[in-house]
Scaffold this active site. Structure first.
Site, short mmCIF file in Angstrom:
data_model
loop_
_atom_site.label_atom_id
_atom_site.label_comp_id
_atom_site.label_asym_id
_atom_site.label_seq_id
_atom_site.Cartn_x
_atom_site.Cartn_y
_atom_site.Cartn_z
N GLU A 1 0.84 -1.19 0.00
CA GLU A 1 0.00 0.00 0.00
C GLU A 1 0.88 1.25 0.00
OE1 GLU A 1 -1.83 0.62 4.23
OE2 GLU A 1 -1.74 -1.56 3.89
N CYS B 1 -3.63 -4.54 4.17
CA CYS B 1 -2.78 -5.58 4.75
C CYS B 1 -3.16 -6.99 4.33
CB CYS B 1 -2.82 -5.47 6.28
SG CYS B 1 -2.26 -3.89 6.92
N HIS C 1 -2.51 -11.70 11.47
CA HIS C 1 -2.06 -10.36 11.10
C HIS C 1 -1.85 -9.60 12.40
CE1 HIS C 1 -1.85 -6.36 9.54
NE2 HIS C 1 -3.04 -6.02 9.99
#
Length: 417
Positions: free
Chosen positions: A87, A119, A246
């Site tokens: 990103e 993400c 994550h």
């Protein structure tokens, strides 16, 4: 009738580059006058910091360089797809993967792509690549997947600034999953539109921390519920020997684990806490030192887990949760390869993290705008790579490190230092 051979696809090799410098969470919190008690709840030691000559391209190349150099020439020649998840794109058209392809010296018979979904992007790319490899369309091909980002958070982000890292994770995917064999077809999905975080421009990062936490927790349980719908005889507490999430910061992972255990099991709080220590904490060691690596975050957690597994953990099943703001999420799984720990530990991730230059708050404050500026389009730029910020880690002692040299007519130029 002859049975078809079982298809195996997954991660053959993995490496991490988390920059050459870092700042401790305590030093940053003190400099920003943040509440130490809240900092403790984040479960962070520190965050990586990009130096002026580090950008998403250098992070990506430096993450993959050692891994690629160690391949036999015939194996390297089979890399026919390079995927970069980010990103922190440096161009609206030209992909970072084109620079990665050049500076890693890969062959011309190769597809080059850049993918974006906050993400989650690396996991989406991983699944697409796994499907390609499993199809048999190009037997024994390799895919190089790199997740690379530079964090933009500053004092406006308040506590989120402490958890925003910079760096990259490189994965070599193939039919020889030495590190992690994916459970093909075993996944669960949950996605919807929300504005929890966004980057509407190269110098702007928007974040609604409360909304992001709610979305992350909701996606944790809903993606696993979808996994259960697709895969028979699954339970959150018994099917997986270990879990990796994550990891923007470890405190968020602890909340997600607690929510999932409450939703899918009848365990009491003490048992849930013990389960977190046993199945999740091994994956949090590296993220606690690096901060959020965005789409590389889950795979930084995976590297931490594999590097800290006991000797008898070969074949252990790992549940993986991937989340990307905006938002898209997936729960997937795989089994640890019999040589996984040796393969990951040979990369020396832990020692390289320990050897990074520790910054003072004053140094960090001076560096921050320079790191953010690397994503802004410029026609011309000269970068000093031999000045006071020259890194002094083992990464540069054993092999050259790619550094941004400058920009000429919007074309980024790099050099090995």
């Amino acid at each position: 009738m002859t049975e078809s051979p079982r298809v195996t696809v997954g991660v053959e090799a993995l490496d991490v580059y988390a920059g050459s410098a870092w700042i401790s969470a305590a030093d940053l919190a003190y400099g920003r006058n943040l509440d130490p008690a809240r900092v403790t709840n984040l479960m962070l030691e520190g965050r990586s910091v990009a130096l002026p000559f580090e950008d998403p391209v250098t992070h990506a190349v430096n993450a993959a360089k050692g891994l690629i150099d160690d391949l036999d020439p015939e194996v390297r020649a089979r890399i026919e797809l390079v995927l970069v998840a980010t990103e922190s794109g440096v161009d609206y058209s030209k992909s970072i993967s084109s620079y990665v392809h050049r500076y890693l010296g890969l062959g011309p018979e190769c597809r080059l792509l850049e993918v974006k979904q906050a993400c989650y992007a690396a996991t989406g790319a991983l699944q697409l690549a796994a499907g390609y490899l499993a199809s048999g369309a190009s037997p024994d091909a390799r895919v190089l997947l790199i997740a690379t980002d530079v964090g933009l958070a500053d004092e406006r982000a308040e506590y989120a600034e402490l958890a925003t890292g910079s760096g990259a994770v490189a994965l070599l995917l193939s039919e020889h999953p030495r590190v992690l064999e994916l459970d093909l077809g075993a996944f669960g999905l949950h996605s919807f539109e929300t504005m929890d975080t966004a980057r509407p421009g190269p110098e702007i990062e928007l974040a609604d921390a409360d909304l992001s936490l709610v979305a992350y927790l909701e996606c944790t349980v809903r993606s696993f519920a979808d996994y259960c719908r697709r895969v028979a005889d699954v339970s959150f507490d018994e099917t997986f020997d270990y879990l990796a999430f994550h990891t923007p910061f470890a405190g968020m992972v602890r909340a997600a684990h607690r929510r999932a255990m409450r939703e899918f099991t009848g365990w009491d709080p003490a048992a849930v806490a013990a389960d977190f220590t046993q199945r999740v904490e091994p994956s949090l060691h590296y993220p606690a030192q690096v901060g959020n690596l965005f789409s590389g975050s889950l795979y930084l957690a995976l590297s931490s887990l594999v590097d800290r597994l006991p000797e008898a953990a070969d074949g252990a099943r790992v549940g993986l949760f991937s989340y990307g703001s905006g938002c898209s999420s997936e729960f997937l799984s795989g089994t640890v390869g019999e040589d996984a720990r040796r393969a990951v530990s040979a990369r020396g991730i832990g020692p390289r993290l320990a050897a990074r230059r520790r910054l003072t708050f004053a140094e960090y404050r001076d560096l921050l705008p320079l790191g953010q500026a690397c994503l802004v389009p410029r026609q011309h730029l000269k970068v000093e790579t031999h000045g006071e910020w020259r890194p002094n880690t083992p990464h540069t002692e054993v092999a050259p490190m790619l550094a941004l040299q400058g920009i000429e007519n919007y074309h980024r130029r790099y050099e090995w230092i």
